[in-house]
Every structure is written in structure tokens, then in C-alpha cells.
Design an enzyme around this catalytic site. Structure first.
Site: not given
Length: 667
Positions: A113, A358-359, A157, A151-152, A309, A162
Site C-alpha cells: 500500500r 480476505k479472512f 522515504c 488511508n492510514e 474502522e 526526500c
């Protein structure tokens, strides 16, 4: 801007219809199930960049149009996300500079992500462009009520872009004066003196990693750069949809960013809550979860926050992922509302068929229907939440504050000295929070930059670092009549980790507390030292200051070691107020006993005249009183008066029983 766009407590969560883009009939089934579950909101579009822009400059909004229309037709709020949390493969392939470089100097390959450079002008441009296109398309859509940005946010970097940005940041913060930086970082030690900003790189395991001034500066830079990226993201949204509020979901007490500073840049604070519940006599999870809720509630002066969440059932990413028992979902969710949340939201609505999560728990399991325990519990909770409209936009009123400061946590994890094996700033703050939680007294969690004047008492555990102006605020607060409590290792260093000269607590606080801390002893596990307070003896754990009273009243002394008889707890009258110094760490009953004394002295009353046993919490928000049982036993609650049960309409008085994991909302 209308920050509170909702008329009811938000009940919903992450909805990822783009995962089902080849089976759109599922979208219609989702609407049926959401209505059954009393879901009134959906957060849409997180990680949807490749679905919206499958090729550079080629856009597909048909699926999103249909989903938003469906949600609106079914009366749902939509929190629309920007998709920058994960870039599409084509972008990384064509523009590799957007990928992060690790501290070893190796550029990451495409994947996961948050793997994008937040400094890259090109990535910033691409993000701003996709956000502008989405905002233009949906600026007038009646379902869209709020922006969920990325998101979060997390990670760093070390690429040359940077590094150069870091050097520019340092120039700005040290007045373009390398000698000032040398002085602030004490670079004459180990011959580390620098001649030019170009000699500075980010801290690395293969390079410089011992200069705390450098490590603090890098942490601050990464945090500021992330906030700068966020501001870049929201610029087109502010321009095109100025009346739609923005938020981004913070993660727990994530130390990679200064979330107290970040909170200043969002309209509504939101965060992701994933406690691991312990039950029975162990209320630790309940205390820690309450503490974190209050941290986020306090970031905007006590304004309500959103629980963006939570899991409706199981988590997938722990070593062992136990299913929460029946009742725990509602117990955990109602705790959030009691502490200031205006939402109960889940990750996610429907379980993914594949992928890393998925779980992970979801409202709709792989079976795809409503005949599951989890779905029934979500539905029952949704019905209860619909009866709590009166709590919306209501604050929890607090007369007590605890200083929990992000940057102080950073530095307490960095310096080398005293007890390096047993040092936990967060745990120390929670320890002083717990007595108030047990007694049903609301507490704000504030940074050292906050205004102390609103509170009767301020407790600052292990306040090792003093930012510029903090000592002056403490002195002004106490002089004006406040009660300030400090503990061991207070006022040791400034915001660059330079030790104060002239004695500890430093920067002039010695006169406020009326003590001088001459030495600090660190205790190995097998070393037993005792200290007294108010006629009771306590074990000293891990660390203690050896202090001398210089005007302060001695409330306790050490009872062993060569410093036997020296003060262990003091109180100094200063101006109209009092400054307390607790010179040792105790992991037992000291904090509770001390806070009891403080509560009585300041006549701080619980949120309501209700007697609750161990494991049951009480929190007042507006006119509603939340009573929650965090144990696996039925508990007896004594009501000293007559109350209305908001959920049942029943009138209650005297004694009532609360089921395990049960809750009541009283008025």
C-alpha cells in the site's frame, strides 16, 4: 463548513464495490442487506485508483456512478475517498520515482500500500489530478457528505528528493545557520561538527543513528512532509467542494507521525480501533481502548470524532486471531460512542474473496447472506444506535487532563540512559489515566502545547522533554491556581534533546516544584527499594529521582538504599496553586492512591451518582450516561436516583443487573 453532516450516529464502514465490479448484482444485494442491518453510511473509493483510472488518462466512472446512486436511493450517507493510499501498477511502471527508497538506498518495487514518495512532485501532481477529476464529477452528488483522504498515512522515504527536502526543512528550522544546528545537536561530541547542510542525511542503521537531535528532526520532517502531502491532496477538494468536510483515518497511537499536529489540518478527527479484548478480571484492554479514544477526542478541544474502522468480528493480522465472543462487538462500539465517537464503522462491509485481508472480519461473510451471528449482532447494535441521536455533537466535560505528547514519546524512546530496558512513556500515561477511568471521571488527553487553564488538575507523567514555552505555561498555570502533577525525569531536555543546565527539573521549573533532582537511580529487576506516600509504603520500580526539597512540603520519603530518608513525593505551594512531584515509578497502587487524594482535595465528582463495581465503566456525554460491563460476569449496578433507560424507555432506580459485556444508556 458543516462538520456534522449527519443527523444520526453514523453506522457503516468501508464498502469496496470495485472488488465486485464483474458481479454487479452483488451491489443490489448489498443494498438489501445494508437496510436489514440498519446501516446508514458507506465509505467508498479507498484503494480504487486502478478501477477509476485503469490506464493513464483513461477513466471509468460508470461503476462508481451506479454505486453512489444506489446508496443515495437507499438513504445512505457516502464518505467518498481519494485513492492515493495505493497507486496503480501503470503509474509505478511509467514513473518509478514515485516508489519509495528504503534506508539502504534501494528503491522499492511496486507493491503493497503506502509505497510512494510523499516528496515526489510528480506523484503529488498525479494525486492532485485524480482528486480534482473525482471532485468535479461528484461535487453535486447528493449522497456525498464527506471526504476520506487516502488511508492510514504512514512510512518514510529516503530517496534523494526526500534528502534534499529534509535539508531544506533543516535550513528553515535552524535559520540557515549550520553553527546553530551544530550547537543544538551538540555536534562537537564525537567530532560530529558539520560545515554545510549538504553533509546531512536521514538517520540510518548504516550511518548516523546516535544523534538524538538528528533523529528528532527527521521524525518531525517526515510528519510535516506527510501533512504537506495531505494538504496537496485536499487543495482541489477545498477549491471545488468547500462545504464538504475532510478527514483521514489515523491509526491507534502510531508514532510515525505527530497525530496531534496532523489533527489541526482535518475538519473531523477519525481513527481505526482494533482492540484485542481480554475479559474476566483483566480490564486492561478496556482501559487502554478508553485512553486512546480520549486521546483522539481531545485533539480538537473535545469535539466528537469518528471511529472510521473497527472489526465486526475477527481480525486477520495478529499472530493468533481469536473470534470475539457474542456481545463484544456492541460493548466495544458503545465504548467508542461513550468517549466521543459519532460513528461506529467497520472494515469492511463484505469479505473479500482474495487478497491479504480476505479472512478479516466483515458484516457480510463469504456465505453472502444475513443468517450469521455477526450480522445479527450488527443489526441489533444498529437499532440501539438509532436511539442515541441525542448524543450527536455532545462533548465529555473534563476537569482533569493528562499530558500525552507525541514528540515526548519520540524522545523517550531515543535517549540513552537510566533504565534503557524498562522505559515506557505510553504505559506510564495510561497508568495515571486508569484511576479516573475506574472512578467514572472524564479526562482529556492533551499535548504539552495545549492550554492548561481549563482544568483543575493536570498530570504530566515522565515529561522528559520541554518544548519551547512549556515551562512558562506550567508556571503560569500553577501560579494561577492549578494543581500540576509531575513525575520522575521531568524537565530534563529541550526540544532538541539538549539537557538543561542549572538543575532538574530544568528551564526554571525547579522553583515551581520546589525541588532539585540531584541524581536518578535505575533499578535492576532484583533490586528492592521502597518509598512512602501519605503513610503507605510502595515498591519503587525501575527508576527514581533522588530529590531535595527546596521549599516543597515532603509527603513521602525513600525507605531504603543510600538515599533513605530523602523525599519521594512532594507538594509545593506556588502562587495560588500547587505543584506535586512524584519522584519514583511504581507499577502498583500509587497512582490510584495519589489520584484519590487529588480527587478529594479538588472535589472532583464522578460523571454520575452511580456505584459501579470493578470492570464496569461509567462515562457521561451530554445528558447520556453510558454504563458498560467489560467482564464476563453479571454485575450489580447501584443507581442513587431515578434514571430513564434510553434504549428501552424504562424507568430505573435502586439496583439493576448488567449482563456480561452488557451496557446501559441512562438519562
Amino acid at each position: 463548513m458543516k462538520e456534522n453532516f449527519y443527523e444520526h450516529i453514523i453506522h457503516g464502514g468501508d464498502y469496496n464495490p470495485d472488488q465486485w465490479i464483474k458481479t454487479p448484482e452483488i451491489w443490489d444485494e448489498d443494498m438489501r442487506l445494508m437496510n436489514l442491518a440498519h446501516i446508514n453510511s458507506a465509505t467508498v473509493g479507498i484503494f480504487s485508483w486502478s478501477a477509476v483510472e485503469p490506464e493513464e488518462g483513461v477513466y471509468n466512472f460508470e461503476w462508481l456512478d451506479r454505486v453512489l446512486d444506489n446508496l443515495h436511493e437507499n438513504g445512505k450517507y457516502v464518505i467518498l475517498a481519494t485513492p492515493s493510499g495505493a497507486r496503480p501498477a501503470w503509474l509505478a511502471q511509467k514513473y518509478p520515482e514515485v516508489l519509495r527508497v528504503n534506508e539502504e538506498g534501494v528503491r522499492n518495487e511496486y507493491g503493497v500500500r503506502h509505497n510512494h514518495c510523499l516528496t515526489s512532485p510528480l506523484y503529488r501532481e498525479k494525486v492532485r489530478n485524480i482528486n480534482r477529476i473525482i471532485a468535479e464529477r461528484y461535487k453535486n452528488h447528493p449522497a456525498v457528505k464527506m471526504w476520506h483522504i487516502s488511508n492510514e498515512y504512514c512510512g518514510e522515504c529516503h530517496c534523494e528528493l526526500c534528502q534534499n527536502a529534509f535539508r531544506q526543512w533543516l535550513r528553515e528550522h535552524y535559520n540557515n545557520d549550520i553553527e546553530l544546528l551544530n550547537d543544538k545537536w551538540w555536534n562537537r561530541f564525537w567530532s560530529h561538527q558539520l560545515n554545510d547542510f549538504s553533509q546531512i542525511t536521514s538517520p540510518k542503521s548504516r550511518g548516523e543513528n546516535h544523534v538524538v537531535g538528528l533523529k528528532l528532526a527527521w521524525k518531525r520532517f517526515v510528519s510535516d512532509q506527510t501533512i504537506s502531502f495531505f494538504e496537496n491532496e485536499i487543495a482541489p477538494l477545498r477549491e471545488i467542494t468547500p462545504d464538504i468536510p475532510v478527514t483521514t483515518n489515523f491509526m491507534w497511537l502510531f508514532d510515525g507521525l505527530d497525530l496531534q499536529e496532523f489533527a489541526k489540518h482535518v475538519d473531523i478527527v477519525s481513527w481505526d480501533n482494533y482492540p484485542e479484548w481480554n475479559v474476566g478480571k483483566d480490564t486492561r484492554t478496556a482501559v487502554v481502548s478508553a485512553f486512546v479514544h480520549d486521546v483522539f477526542r481531545s485533539m480538537k478541544g473535545g469535539k466528537p470524532f469518528l471511529m472510521m474502522e473497527s472489526t465486526p468480528s475477527v481480525i486477520n493480522w495478529r499472530s493468533v486471531n481469536k473470534i470475539p465472543e457474542p456481545g463484544m462487538l456492541a460493548m466495544s462500539s458503545v465504548q467508542a460512542v461513550a468517549h466521543g465517537a459519532d460513528s461506529v464503522q467497520y472494515f469492511q462491509w463484505r469479505k473479500s474473496r482474495g487478497g491479504h485481508e480476505k479472512f478479516h472480519g466483515a458484516v457480510v461473510d463469504h456465505c453472502g447472506h444475513e443468517n450469521t451471528r455477526v450480522f445479527r449482532e450488527v443489526t441489533a447494535l444498529g437499532k440501539d444506535l438509532e436511539k442515541l441521536d441525542g448524543v450527536i455533537n455532545r462533548k465529555c466535560e473534563s476537569r482533569v487532563a493528562i499530558v500525552y505528547d507525541w514528540q515526548n514519546e519520540w524522545v523517550t524512546n531515543m535517549f540513552c540512559g537510566y533504565n534503557n530496558a524498562r522505559r515506557d512513556y505510553q504505559k506510564e500515561c495510561i497508568k495515571w489515566y486508569e484511576p479516573f477511568w475506574k472512578r467514572g471521571i472524564s479526562v482529556d488527553m492533551i499535548s504539552m502545547d495545549s492550554d492548561f487553564s481549563h482544568y483543575d488538575a493536570v498530570i504530566a507523567p515522565f515529561l522528559y522533554m520541554l518544548k519551547d514555552g512549556t515551562a512558562e505555561r506550567i508556571e503560569k498555570y500553577v501560579n494561577g491556581g492549578g494543581s500540576f502533577v509531575a513525575t520522575y525525569l521531568t524537565g530534563i531536555a529541550d526540544e532538541d534533546d539538549l539537557c538543561f543546565l542549572g538543575g532538574f527539573p530544568g528551564n526554571g521549573l525547579g522553583k515551581v516544584f520546589g525541588v532539585w533532582a540531584e541524581e536518578t537511580d535505575a533499578l535492576p529487576e532484583n533490586c528492592c527499594v521502597n518509598a512512602s506516600f501519605d503513610g503507605k509504603t510502595y515498591e519503587v520500580n525501575h527508576v527514581c529521582d533522588i530529590i531535595h526539597a527546596q521549599g516543597a512540603q515532603v509527603l513521602g520519603t525513600y525507605e531504603s538504599e543510600f538515599y533513605k530518608g530523602e523525599p519521594s513525593v512532594t507538594c509545593n505551594g506556588y502562587g495560588k496553586g500547587k505543584a506535586y512531584y512524584v519522584a519514583f515509578r511504581n507499577d502498583g497502587e500509587l497512582a490510584g492512591d495519589f489520584c484519590d487524594k487529588l480527587i478529594k482535595e479538588l472535589e472532583i465528582l464522578p460523571d454520575a451518582d452511580i456505584d459501579v463495581p470493578h470492570g464496569v465503566s461509567m462515562r457521561k456525554r451530554g445528558s447520556y450516561i453510558f454504563v458498560i460491563n467489560f467482564t464476563d460476569d453479571e454485575k450489580q449496578i447501584k443507581l442513587n436516583g431515578t434514571y430513564r433507560d434510553v434504549l428501552t424507555g424504562e424507568e430505573l432506580n435502586n439496583t439493576v443487573m448488567l449482563n456480561k459485556y452488557g451496557y446501559m444508556v441512562l438519562e
